[in-house]
Write an enzyme that holds these catalytic residues in place. Structure first.
Site, PDB file in Angstrom:
ATOM      1  N   LYS A   9       0.838  -1.198   0.000  1.00 31.07           N
ATOM      2  CA  LYS A   9       0.000   0.000   0.000  1.00 31.07           C
ATOM      3  C   LYS A   9       0.873   1.249   0.000  1.00 31.07           C
ATOM      4  O   LYS A   9       1.785   1.377   0.822  1.00 31.07           O
ATOM      5  CB  LYS A   9      -0.897   0.006   1.233  1.00 31.07           C
ATOM      6  CG  LYS A   9      -1.801   1.209   1.356  1.00 31.07           C
ATOM      7  CD  LYS A   9      -2.654   1.060   2.610  1.00 31.07           C
ATOM      8  CE  LYS A   9      -3.575   2.222   2.822  1.00 31.07           C
ATOM      9  NZ  LYS A   9      -4.352   2.072   4.061  1.00 31.07           N
ATOM     10  N   SER A  25      -2.510   2.455 -17.629  1.00 30.63           N
ATOM     11  CA  SER A  25      -1.646   2.096 -16.513  1.00 30.63           C
ATOM     12  C   SER A  25      -1.414   3.252 -15.561  1.00 30.63           C
ATOM     13  O   SER A  25      -1.954   4.342 -15.727  1.00 30.63           O
ATOM     14  CB  SER A  25      -0.289   1.574 -16.986  1.00 30.63           C
ATOM     15  OG  SER A  25       0.436   2.628 -17.586  1.00 30.63           O
ATOM     16  N   THR A  57      -5.720  -0.956 -12.390  1.00 28.35           N
ATOM     17  CA  THR A  57      -4.823  -0.801 -13.524  1.00 28.35           C
ATOM     18  C   THR A  57      -3.554  -1.574 -13.211  1.00 28.35           C
ATOM     19  O   THR A  57      -3.543  -2.392 -12.286  1.00 28.35           O
ATOM     20  CB  THR A  57      -4.550   0.702 -13.819  1.00 28.35           C
ATOM     21  OG1 THR A  57      -3.847   0.816 -15.062  1.00 28.35           O
ATOM     22  CG2 THR A  57      -3.796   1.380 -12.702  1.00 28.35           C
ATOM     23  N   TYR A  58      -2.496  -1.340 -13.985  1.00 29.84           N
ATOM     24  CA  TYR A  58      -1.232  -2.029 -13.731  1.00 29.84           C
ATOM     25  C   TYR A  58      -0.105  -1.002 -13.690  1.00 29.84           C
ATOM     26  O   TYR A  58      -0.235   0.106 -14.199  1.00 29.84           O
ATOM     27  CB  TYR A  58      -0.957  -3.099 -14.793  1.00 29.84           C
ATOM     28  CG  TYR A  58      -0.800  -2.531 -16.187  1.00 29.84           C
ATOM     29  CD1 TYR A  58       0.456  -2.196 -16.681  1.00 29.84           C
ATOM     30  CD2 TYR A  58      -1.907  -2.305 -16.995  1.00 29.84           C
ATOM     31  CE1 TYR A  58       0.606  -1.656 -17.937  1.00 29.84           C
ATOM     32  CE2 TYR A  58      -1.770  -1.763 -18.251  1.00 29.84           C
ATOM     33  CZ  TYR A  58      -0.512  -1.447 -18.726  1.00 29.84           C
ATOM     34  OH  TYR A  58      -0.368  -0.899 -19.977  1.00 29.84           O
ATOM     35  N   GLY A  73      -3.835   6.859 -19.981  1.00 29.82           N
ATOM     36  CA  GLY A  73      -4.958   6.332 -20.728  1.00 29.82           C
ATOM     37  C   GLY A  73      -6.284   6.682 -20.070  1.00 29.82           C
ATOM     38  O   GLY A  73      -6.450   7.772 -19.521  1.00 29.82           O
ATOM     39  N   ALA A  74      -7.214   5.749 -20.111  1.00 27.16           N
ATOM     40  CA  ALA A  74      -8.563   5.998 -19.588  1.00 27.16           C
ATOM     41  C   ALA A  74      -8.546   6.419 -18.115  1.00 27.16           C
ATOM     42  O   ALA A  74      -9.368   7.235 -17.687  1.00 27.16           O
ATOM     43  CB  ALA A  74      -9.431   4.751 -19.767  1.00 27.16           C
ATOM     44  N   ALA A  75      -7.610   5.892 -17.344  1.00 31.92           N
ATOM     45  CA  ALA A  75      -7.527   6.237 -15.918  1.00 31.92           C
ATOM     46  C   ALA A  75      -7.255   7.720 -15.715  1.00 31.92           C
ATOM     47  O   ALA A  75      -7.602   8.281 -14.673  1.00 31.92           O
ATOM     48  CB  ALA A  75      -6.447   5.399 -15.234  1.00 31.92           C
TER      49      ALA A  75
END
Length: 114
Positions: A9, A25, A57-58, A73-75
């Site tokens: 975390k 990502s 995501t990664y 990207g989309a994030a």
């Protein structure tokens, strides 16, 4: 029996960039990755304290010492630069092993420094 538990975390890091024109990502400073026991390609859950968004995501390895936390990207549409986020990864393990497992929890300082 196997269960999924928190493995790592990064608590309350600040988003430094949001790059919509990327394949997807989250880019994380390599110092933060090492401190939290995270690796490139690992799936993570991102929780945005400012707007309540939660998504997966990664990881992509970011420049060491940069303090970079960049959603790609989309994030990038789900955060704003300056938002405070929590990044969590999970691991699947045996129930008995999970009882004694100690996750890596990092509370970064100003500028996303370890």
């Amino acid at each position: 029996m196997y269960i999924e538990v928190m493995k790592s975390k990064l608590h309350c890091v600040t988003v430094t960039e949001a790059n919509l024109n990327y394949m997807g990502s989250i880019t994380i400073d390599e110092d933060l990755m090492d401190a939290a026991n995270l690796i490139a390609g690992e799936k993570v859950q991102v929780l945005d304290n400012n707007n309540g968004e939660r998504f997966e995501t990664y990881i992509i390895k970011g420049e060491r010492g940069s303090g970079c936390i960049c959603l790609n990207g989309a994030a990038a549409r789900r955060v704003q630069v300056g938002d405070v986020i929590i990044i969590i990864s999970y691991a699947t393990m045996d129930f008995e092993e999970a009882k004694t497992f100690k996750p890596s929890v990092v509370f970064p300082k100003e500028g996303n420094k370890v």
